[in-house]
Design an enzyme around this catalytic site. Structure first.
Site, PDB file in Angstrom:
ATOM      1  NE  ARG A   1      -3.737  -2.304   0.136  1.00  0.00           N
ATOM      2  CZ  ARG A   1      -3.426  -3.473  -0.467  1.00  0.00           C
ATOM      3  NH1 ARG A   1      -2.331  -3.597  -1.180  1.00  0.00           N
ATOM      4  NH2 ARG A   1      -4.244  -4.494  -0.381  1.00  0.00           N
TER       5      ARG A   1
ATOM      6  CB  SER B   1      -9.196  -2.599   4.210  1.00  0.00           C
ATOM      7  OG  SER B   1      -9.518  -3.827   3.630  1.00  0.00           O
TER       8      SER B   1
ATOM      9  CD  GLU C   1      -5.811  -0.175   2.789  1.00  0.00           C
ATOM     10  OE1 GLU C   1      -5.357  -1.096   3.491  1.00  0.00           O
ATOM     11  OE2 GLU C   1      -6.354  -0.365   1.688  1.00  0.00           O
TER      12      GLU C   1
HETATM   13  C1  LIG Z   1     -15.987  -1.383  -1.408  1.00  0.00           C
HETATM   14  C2  LIG Z   1     -14.511  -1.072  -1.498  1.00  0.00           C
HETATM   15  C3  LIG Z   1     -13.603  -2.107  -1.713  1.00  0.00           C
HETATM   16  C4  LIG Z   1     -12.233  -1.835  -1.792  1.00  0.00           C
HETATM   17  N1  LIG Z   1     -11.375  -2.866  -2.022  1.00  0.00           N
HETATM   18  C5  LIG Z   1     -10.047  -2.624  -2.119  1.00  0.00           C
HETATM   19  C6  LIG Z   1      -9.129  -3.689  -2.367  1.00  0.00           C
HETATM   20  O1  LIG Z   1      -9.501  -4.836  -2.554  1.00  0.00           O
HETATM   21  N2  LIG Z   1      -7.803  -3.375  -2.430  1.00  0.00           N
HETATM   22  C7  LIG Z   1      -7.339  -2.101  -2.266  1.00  0.00           C
HETATM   23  O2  LIG Z   1      -6.117  -1.886  -2.357  1.00  0.00           O
HETATM   24  N3  LIG Z   1      -8.178  -1.080  -2.022  1.00  0.00           N
HETATM   25  C8  LIG Z   1      -9.521  -1.300  -1.955  1.00  0.00           C
HETATM   26  N4  LIG Z   1     -10.389  -0.262  -1.711  1.00  0.00           N
HETATM   27  C9  LIG Z   1      -9.862   1.096  -1.468  1.00  0.00           C
HETATM   28  C10 LIG Z   1      -9.719   1.958  -2.739  1.00  0.00           C
HETATM   29  O3  LIG Z   1     -10.609   1.562  -3.749  1.00  0.00           O
HETATM   30  C11 LIG Z   1      -8.295   1.911  -3.279  1.00  0.00           C
HETATM   31  O4  LIG Z   1      -7.424   2.423  -2.301  1.00  0.00           O
HETATM   32  C12 LIG Z   1      -8.116   2.726  -4.565  1.00  0.00           C
HETATM   33  O5  LIG Z   1      -6.817   2.471  -5.068  1.00  0.00           O
HETATM   34  C13 LIG Z   1      -8.276   4.231  -4.360  1.00  0.00           C
HETATM   35  O6  LIG Z   1      -8.320   4.810  -5.654  1.00  0.00           O
HETATM   36  P1  LIG Z   1      -9.122   6.175  -5.933  1.00  0.00           P
HETATM   37  O7  LIG Z   1      -8.961   6.470  -7.373  1.00  0.00           O
HETATM   38  O8  LIG Z   1     -10.522   6.069  -5.438  1.00  0.00           O
HETATM   39  O9  LIG Z   1      -8.277   7.201  -5.088  1.00  0.00           O
HETATM   40  P2  LIG Z   1      -8.763   8.318  -4.051  1.00  0.00           P
HETATM   41  O10 LIG Z   1      -9.479   7.650  -2.926  1.00  0.00           O
HETATM   42  O11 LIG Z   1      -9.476   9.394  -4.755  1.00  0.00           O
HETATM   43  O12 LIG Z   1      -7.357   8.847  -3.546  1.00  0.00           O
HETATM   44  C14 LIG Z   1      -6.522   8.026  -2.749  1.00  0.00           C
HETATM   45  C15 LIG Z   1      -5.128   8.666  -2.690  1.00  0.00           C
HETATM   46  O13 LIG Z   1      -4.537   8.601  -3.979  1.00  0.00           O
HETATM   47  C16 LIG Z   1      -4.094   9.880  -4.399  1.00  0.00           C
HETATM   48  N5  LIG Z   1      -4.269   9.935  -5.865  1.00  0.00           N
HETATM   49  C17 LIG Z   1      -5.356   9.596  -6.572  1.00  0.00           C
HETATM   50  N6  LIG Z   1      -5.137   9.741  -7.890  1.00  0.00           N
HETATM   51  C18 LIG Z   1      -3.868  10.198  -8.015  1.00  0.00           C
HETATM   52  C19 LIG Z   1      -3.035  10.558  -9.128  1.00  0.00           C
HETATM   53  N7  LIG Z   1      -3.474  10.476 -10.382  1.00  0.00           N
HETATM   54  N8  LIG Z   1      -1.770  11.004  -8.878  1.00  0.00           N
HETATM   55  C20 LIG Z   1      -1.313  11.099  -7.605  1.00  0.00           C
HETATM   56  N9  LIG Z   1      -2.051  10.784  -6.520  1.00  0.00           N
HETATM   57  C21 LIG Z   1      -3.309  10.334  -6.721  1.00  0.00           C
HETATM   58  C22 LIG Z   1      -4.985  10.869  -3.665  1.00  0.00           C
HETATM   59  O14 LIG Z   1      -4.342  12.117  -3.506  1.00  0.00           O
HETATM   60  C23 LIG Z   1      -5.171  10.157  -2.321  1.00  0.00           C
HETATM   61  O15 LIG Z   1      -4.085  10.426  -1.460  1.00  0.00           O
HETATM   62  C24 LIG Z   1     -11.770  -0.509  -1.642  1.00  0.00           C
HETATM   63  C25 LIG Z   1     -12.684   0.534  -1.455  1.00  0.00           C
HETATM   64  C26 LIG Z   1     -14.034   0.260  -1.377  1.00  0.00           C
HETATM   65  C27 LIG Z   1     -15.005   1.396  -1.204  1.00  0.00           C
END
Ligand SMILES: Cc1cc2nc3c(=O)[nH]c(=O)nc-3n(C[C@H](O)[C@H](O)[C@H](O)COP(=O)(O)OP(=O)(O)OC[C@H]3O[C@@H](n4cnc5c(N)ncnc54)[C@H](O)[C@@H]3O)c2cc1C
Length: 312
Positions: free
Chosen positions: A184, A234, A304
């Site tokens: 992560r 998580s 996380e």
């Molecule tokens: C139901 C559910 C299930 C999930 N299952 C998993 C799983 O199995 N495994 C897992 O790892 N995670 C899981 N997650 C968590 C989440 O989906 C992941 O962490 C995902 O990678 C976040 O991506 P996001 O685009 O939504 O980022 P955001 O939540 O919008 O941002 C997260 C971070 O990334 C940074 N960021 C986003 N885009 C960029 C970019 N282009 N450049 C630089 N920084 C950036 C943001 O500044 C922030 O700090 C789950 C979430 C939910 C709601």
């Protein structure tokens, strides 16, 4: 209330990005999977590298607080909102392209969702991304935190990443090693660089076999996770030598509630919004969980989920 720095940055940004993509007092509960959070002072959608570079340069020049978000599936934003500028990527950043000469290499824009990336790859008979198909984030967010599931992580499929420095300069391509991926974590967390796109290395396979693996993982996810309630997945990182969900369950916290937030009965690693939860409710559950798990096991869980303008 907009600070002077934000006002100055927005004035400059509006010379480059159309007003229709600059919003004031934008409610963040509409942009986060937790469905909580107050307004961002400004919310800007950048659709190409020029717009993004200009916006970041204006923000660096004005000193305004800002955050680049992906799909909002790992964010917990304060009920009071965010006093700075939130940038979201769209347009060109949603592209996906298979390399003509090297068909197992696919370039994916940072704003492309993991689900639609998976659908594209399945359709082209490209395997290796199945693990990520149900993660509800964008490619940018997933690379940023080396998202993973079911034994796979982004680091297993990312060949290189196109990035821009936090001040809108320094465009370059970083190889997998330079991204310093670990559990992560990626180098982007340390230096604030922006992920623009990622080149994914896949392997060719039978389309139906890939689709069957995606369906199997999706069924597993639906059976084990509270997918019908808003959450950020998580809530806590996996601690060394254990699993957050098991530690939470052992501390007797399954179903623990504060206001509309609850430790999911279905999967104790998830704090869910049962309806009407505020960010403060979610934080109250998280604080209680950390305290009780620490009392019970001596392990201090680390979040996380990213806390935006709020803290535990
Ligand atoms: C139901 C559910 C299930 C999930 N299952 C998993 C799983 O199995 N495994 C897992 O790892 N995670 C899981 N997650 C968590 C989440 O989906 C992941 O962490 C995902 O990678 C976040 O991506 P996001 O685009 O939504 O980022 P955001 O939540 O919008 O941002 C997260 C971070 O990334 C940074 N960021 C986003 N885009 C960029 C970019 N282009 N450049 C630089 N920084 C950036 C943001 O500044 C922030 O700090 C789950 C979430 C939910 C709601």
């Amino acid at each position: 209330m907009m600070t002077e720095e934000v006002r100055r940055a927005i004035e400059e940004i509006s010379g480059v990005i159309p007003e229709s993509r600059i919003r004031r007092d934008e409610p963040m509960d509409a942009h986060t999977s937790f469905r909580t959070g107050g307004p961002a002072a400004a919310f800007v959608v950048a659709e190409n590298e020029d717009e993004l570079s200009a916006a970041l340069s204006a923000l660096a020049g004005s000193g305004a607080e800002h955050l680049l978000m992906g799909n909002g599936s790992n964010l917990l934003v304060a009920d009071e909102g965010y006093p700075g500028v939130i940038i979201k990527l769209g347009g060109d950043f949603e592209s996906i392209e298979q390399d003509e000469e090297d068909p197992c290499l696919v370039r994916v824009g940072a704003a492309k969702l993991m689900s639609s990336t998976s659908a594209f790859l399945t359709g082209r008979g490209l395997a290796g991304f199945e693990f990520a198909s149900g993660i509800p984030g964008s490619i940018g967010g997933a690379v940023f935190m080396n998202a993973g599931a079911y034994g796979g992580e982004m680091k297993d499929v990312v060949e290189s990443v196109r990035v821009m420095d936090a001040d809108g300069t320094g465009l370059r391509e970083l190889g997998n090693e330079e991204m310093d991926f670990s559990y992560r974590h990626s180098a982007a967390e340390e230096n604030g660089m922006i992920i623009l796109s990622a080149a994914l290395r896949l392997r060719s396979d039978d389309r139906e076999a890939i689709a069957a693996r995606v369906a199997e993982l999706s069924a597993k996810r639906n059976a084990k996770q509270p997918v019908n309630f808003p959450s950020a997945g998580s809530t806590f990182k996996r601690p060394a030598g254990g699993y957050a969900a098991a530690l939470i369950e052992e501390a007797g916290l399954k179903g623990y509630r504060a206001g509309g937030a609850e430790v999911s009965e279905k999967h104790s690693g998830f704090v869910i919004n049962r309806g009407g939860a505020t960010t403060e409710d979610v934080l109250a559950v998280m604080r209680h969980v950390r305290e009780k798990v620490f009392e019970n096991s001596g392990i201090m869980l680390e979040p996380e989920v990213r806390l935006i303008n709020c803290s535990l």
